[in-house]
Design an enzyme around this catalytic site. Sequence first.
Site, PDB file in Angstrom:
ATOM      1  N   SER A   1       0.882  -1.266  -0.033  1.00 49.90           N
ATOM      2  CA  SER A   1      -0.095   0.014   0.001  1.00 49.90           C
ATOM      3  C   SER A   1       0.900   1.311  -0.111  1.00 49.90           C
ATOM      4  O   SER A   1       1.986   1.413   0.632  1.00 49.90           O
ATOM      5  CB  SER A   1      -1.154   0.194   1.080  1.00 49.90           C
ATOM      6  OG  SER A   1      -1.525   1.138   1.296  1.00 49.90           O
TER       7      SER A   1
ATOM      8  N   TYR B   1      -1.753  -0.069  10.409  1.00 50.46           N
ATOM      9  CA  TYR B   1      -1.909  -0.689   8.809  1.00 50.46           C
ATOM     10  C   TYR B   1      -0.626  -0.112   8.099  1.00 50.46           C
ATOM     11  O   TYR B   1       0.018  -1.034   7.389  1.00 50.46           O
ATOM     12  CB  TYR B   1      -3.159   0.073   8.050  1.00 50.46           C
ATOM     13  CG  TYR B   1      -3.438  -0.605   6.636  1.00 50.46           C
ATOM     14  CD1 TYR B   1      -3.804  -1.602   6.462  1.00 50.46           C
ATOM     15  CD2 TYR B   1      -2.994   0.556   5.680  1.00 50.46           C
ATOM     16  CE1 TYR B   1      -4.085  -2.026   5.009  1.00 50.46           C
ATOM     17  CE2 TYR B   1      -3.293   0.386   4.380  1.00 50.46           C
ATOM     18  CZ  TYR B   1      -3.691  -0.935   3.962  1.00 50.46           C
ATOM     19  OH  TYR B   1      -3.885  -1.546   2.803  1.00 50.46           O
TER      20      TYR B   1
END
Length: 273
Positions: free
Chosen positions: A135, A148
């Site tokens: 990501s 995250y």
Amino acid sequence: MTIHKETKVVLITGGSSGIGKSIGEYLSTKGFIIYGTSRKPEKYTDFDAFTLLQLDVADTDTIQSAVEIIIREQGRLDILINNAGAGITGPIEEIPEDEIQRNFITNYFGPINVIKAVLPIMRKQSNGLIINITSIAGYMGLPYRGIYSASKAALEMTTEAWRMELKGFNIQMTNVAPGDFATNIAAGRYHAPVLENSPYRKSYAKTLELMDAHVDKGKDPEEMAKAIYKIICNNKPKVHYKVGEFMQKFSIVLKRILPDTVYEKLLMNHYKL
């Protein structure tokens, strides 16, 4: 090494929806043999885009079983796309420890275990490609997405090291970091609740709204699928790829060139903190 795409067997973790499903559907049109996975494939009774196997990245038995099915049916496994992942949001102070550990199992330890399961096969073939979906959030510590960001950053760094260890076996490994895409990840992520008595209540609630809006306005996942196809057709994939809006990709460049505190101020302004 020439890519004969019609003979390539591909395993995509988390292939029942979102980016994974888009990748599988697109590669199917290019002649690849696709196996996707889901923790509960029985939920997708009408799914006919490609073969869907049961696999939970948190359960090594299911990983081994899925890989064995592919080898039994195809005799080889050429490409692994580690796509299964989970979002998590909240003030780090307020996220339960078991949720932090669960997120790292899904986003970090799980992909590592899938890679370990396919490496002996790829080494025997003297050929293979592993694509880890990370990501853009893994390039920076984002407020209320710190766990995250950390799990995706860990996979990025591990890939950097691991690909060097694999070069002698003619096995390629690369990272692909997507930005915001229009998928159901927001619905599936763990949200620490916005607590009425929390010192973070106002700023966290505001950031949550902003994050969900970004996903809702995200790009078409097919763009990610096309990027993956280009990587597969490249004999010498790069270490890192970024796919997403220009400003999301440019934010990584800014982090590299700006002083830390200036970049931090930009992020805080963006999230209205």
